[in-house]
Design an enzyme around this catalytic site. Sequence first.
Site, short mmCIF file in Angstrom:
data_model
loop_
_atom_site.label_atom_id
_atom_site.label_comp_id
_atom_site.label_asym_id
_atom_site.label_seq_id
_atom_site.Cartn_x
_atom_site.Cartn_y
_atom_site.Cartn_z
N ARG A 180 11.70 -6.09 3.93
CA ARG A 180 11.63 -4.63 3.89
C ARG A 180 12.57 -3.93 4.98
NH1 ARG A 180 6.17 -1.94 5.24
NH2 ARG A 180 6.14 -3.01 7.20
N LYS A 211 0.74 -1.27 0.07
CA LYS A 211 -0.18 -0.16 0.03
C LYS A 211 0.79 1.40 0.04
CE LYS A 211 -1.67 -0.91 3.96
NZ LYS A 211 -1.15 -1.93 4.23
N ARG A 241 11.87 -2.59 10.91
CA ARG A 241 10.81 -2.16 11.98
C ARG A 241 10.65 -3.08 12.87
NH1 ARG A 241 5.94 0.27 8.37
NH2 ARG A 241 4.92 -1.08 9.77
N ARG A 265 -0.08 -9.23 13.05
CA ARG A 265 -0.55 -8.28 12.56
C ARG A 265 -1.77 -8.71 11.47
NH1 ARG A 265 4.17 -5.12 10.36
NH2 ARG A 265 3.01 -3.68 9.26
N ARG A 282 -8.91 1.55 8.87
CA ARG A 282 -8.55 0.40 9.16
C ARG A 282 -9.62 -0.46 10.04
NH1 ARG A 282 -2.84 0.72 9.09
NH2 ARG A 282 -1.79 -1.32 9.38
P1 AP5 Z 1 5.11 -1.83 1.90
O1 AP5 Z 1 4.68 -0.85 0.51
O2 AP5 Z 1 5.88 -0.84 2.71
O3 AP5 Z 1 3.66 -2.19 2.55
P2 AP5 Z 1 2.63 -1.70 3.15
O4 AP5 Z 1 1.25 -2.34 2.65
O5 AP5 Z 1 2.38 -0.17 3.17
O6 AP5 Z 1 2.81 -2.32 4.39
P3 AP5 Z 1 3.05 -1.89 6.03
O7 AP5 Z 1 3.61 -2.86 6.78
O8 AP5 Z 1 3.53 -0.35 6.17
O9 AP5 Z 1 1.65 -1.67 6.31
P4 AP5 Z 1 0.82 -1.66 7.75
O10 AP5 Z 1 -0.60 -1.29 7.21
O11 AP5 Z 1 0.87 -2.87 8.50
O12 AP5 Z 1 1.49 -0.57 8.58
P5 AP5 Z 1 1.48 0.86 9.09
O13 AP5 Z 1 2.60 1.45 8.98
O14 AP5 Z 1 0.30 1.55 8.13
O15 AP5 Z 1 5.60 -2.96 1.36
C1 AP5 Z 1 6.28 -4.04 1.89
C2 AP5 Z 1 7.54 -4.43 1.57
O16 AP5 Z 1 7.25 -5.07 0.19
C3 AP5 Z 1 8.60 -3.11 1.34
O17 AP5 Z 1 9.65 -3.74 1.62
C4 AP5 Z 1 8.41 -3.08 -0.37
O18 AP5 Z 1 9.48 -2.70 -0.94
C5 AP5 Z 1 7.99 -4.63 -0.73
N1 AP5 Z 1 7.15 -4.24 -1.97
C6 AP5 Z 1 6.11 -3.41 -2.13
N2 AP5 Z 1 5.20 -3.55 -3.37
C7 AP5 Z 1 5.91 -5.01 -3.68
C8 AP5 Z 1 5.78 -5.74 -5.05
N3 AP5 Z 1 4.73 -5.45 -5.68
N4 AP5 Z 1 6.74 -6.69 -5.24
C9 AP5 Z 1 7.77 -6.91 -4.51
N5 AP5 Z 1 8.01 -6.17 -3.22
C10 AP5 Z 1 7.16 -5.25 -3.13
O19 AP5 Z 1 0.91 0.70 10.52
C11 AP5 Z 1 1.79 0.25 11.43
C12 AP5 Z 1 0.97 0.12 12.84
O20 AP5 Z 1 0.64 1.36 13.08
C13 AP5 Z 1 -0.24 -0.73 12.89
O21 AP5 Z 1 0.16 -2.16 13.18
C14 AP5 Z 1 -0.98 -0.13 14.09
O22 AP5 Z 1 -0.50 -0.50 15.18
C15 AP5 Z 1 -0.74 1.38 13.84
N6 AP5 Z 1 -1.78 2.16 12.90
C16 AP5 Z 1 -1.51 2.46 11.60
N7 AP5 Z 1 -2.56 3.06 11.00
C17 AP5 Z 1 -3.69 2.96 11.90
C18 AP5 Z 1 -5.10 3.11 11.97
N8 AP5 Z 1 -5.64 3.82 10.99
N9 AP5 Z 1 -5.89 2.44 13.07
C19 AP5 Z 1 -5.32 1.79 13.98
N10 AP5 Z 1 -3.90 1.51 14.41
C20 AP5 Z 1 -3.01 2.29 13.05
#
Ligand code: AP5
Length: 213
Positions: free
Chosen positions: A127, A13, A160, A171, A88
């Site tokens: 990652r 994403k 991370r 997660r 979310r």
């Molecule tokens: P990446 O693009 O980083 O993936 P992502 O879907 O953004 O993953 P995140 O882990 O950041 O999402 P998340 O939703 O769990 O975490 P967030 O930071 O929002 O890609 C992943 C990897 O794959 C990278 O290395 C990339 O290079 C690679 N890649 C990407 N596309 C690829 C492809 N097509 N082919 C191959 N490789 C590829 O949230 C973290 C924490 O914050 C949550 O767990 C929660 O505790 C809190 N939080 C955040 N938002 C909320 C909310 N709205 N409500 C409550 N808690 C929240």
Amino acid sequence: MKIVMLGAPGAGKGTQAKKIAAKYGIPHISTGDIFRANLKAQTELGMKAKEYMDKGLLVPDSLTLELIMDRFKNDDCKNGYVLDGFPRTIPQAEALTEALKNNNDSLDYAIDVDVPDDFIIDRMAGRRACLDCGGTFHVVFNAPKQEGICDLCGGKLVLRNDDKPETVKLRLNVYHEQTQPLIDYYKGQKLLKSVDGTKNVDEVFDSILQILA
Ligand code: AP5
């Protein structure tokens, strides 16, 4: 243009949201990045969020909603945004729909980046994230030019805390229970579009561009 990115943790994403933001000149708003920036600055919000993030749990809706509604007030949101990691939960999605409705506004698309769980565990282990600018790389699929250094700002790249395999599994459970229902929510609003997130980064982006065209 107002877009919500959906998908499991690690589905890509953030990677795609940054590309959409750059192409359309709209801000990329990631609640995860905002929480991590607060954590780095050791704010009260950051310390509260850490308790949940490190365990792979969601930060409570009340904290998240306060933060995002405040972010929408910024001038850069005038022409739209791409939301990554928000909403979310169903209450978060309903609050967003309501806030937009109060301004006679609505979302344009909810884009689900669809990736099966097996792929996710491998992606997360590789990652590397920059805690300074939120840049994201992968040791195999999207390697930085210089190992361990962010191409965008020169910051240090780290694994991370919540990308360790045992936390990733948690997660994913949280995602299936609390976030996946948003797919039906947005399907019901006729906003849902799905892309195959197992393809490479550029192919996924091409599929998204076809939707937005
Ligand atoms: P990446 O693009 O980083 O993936 P992502 O879907 O953004 O993953 P995140 O882990 O950041 O999402 P998340 O939703 O769990 O975490 P967030 O930071 O929002 O890609 C992943 C990897 O794959 C990278 O290395 C990339 O290079 C690679 N890649 C990407 N596309 C690829 C492809 N097509 N082919 C191959 N490789 C590829 O949230 C973290 C924490 O914050 C949550 O767990 C929660 O505790 C809190 N939080 C955040 N938002 C909320 C909310 N709205 N409500 C409550 N808690 C929240």
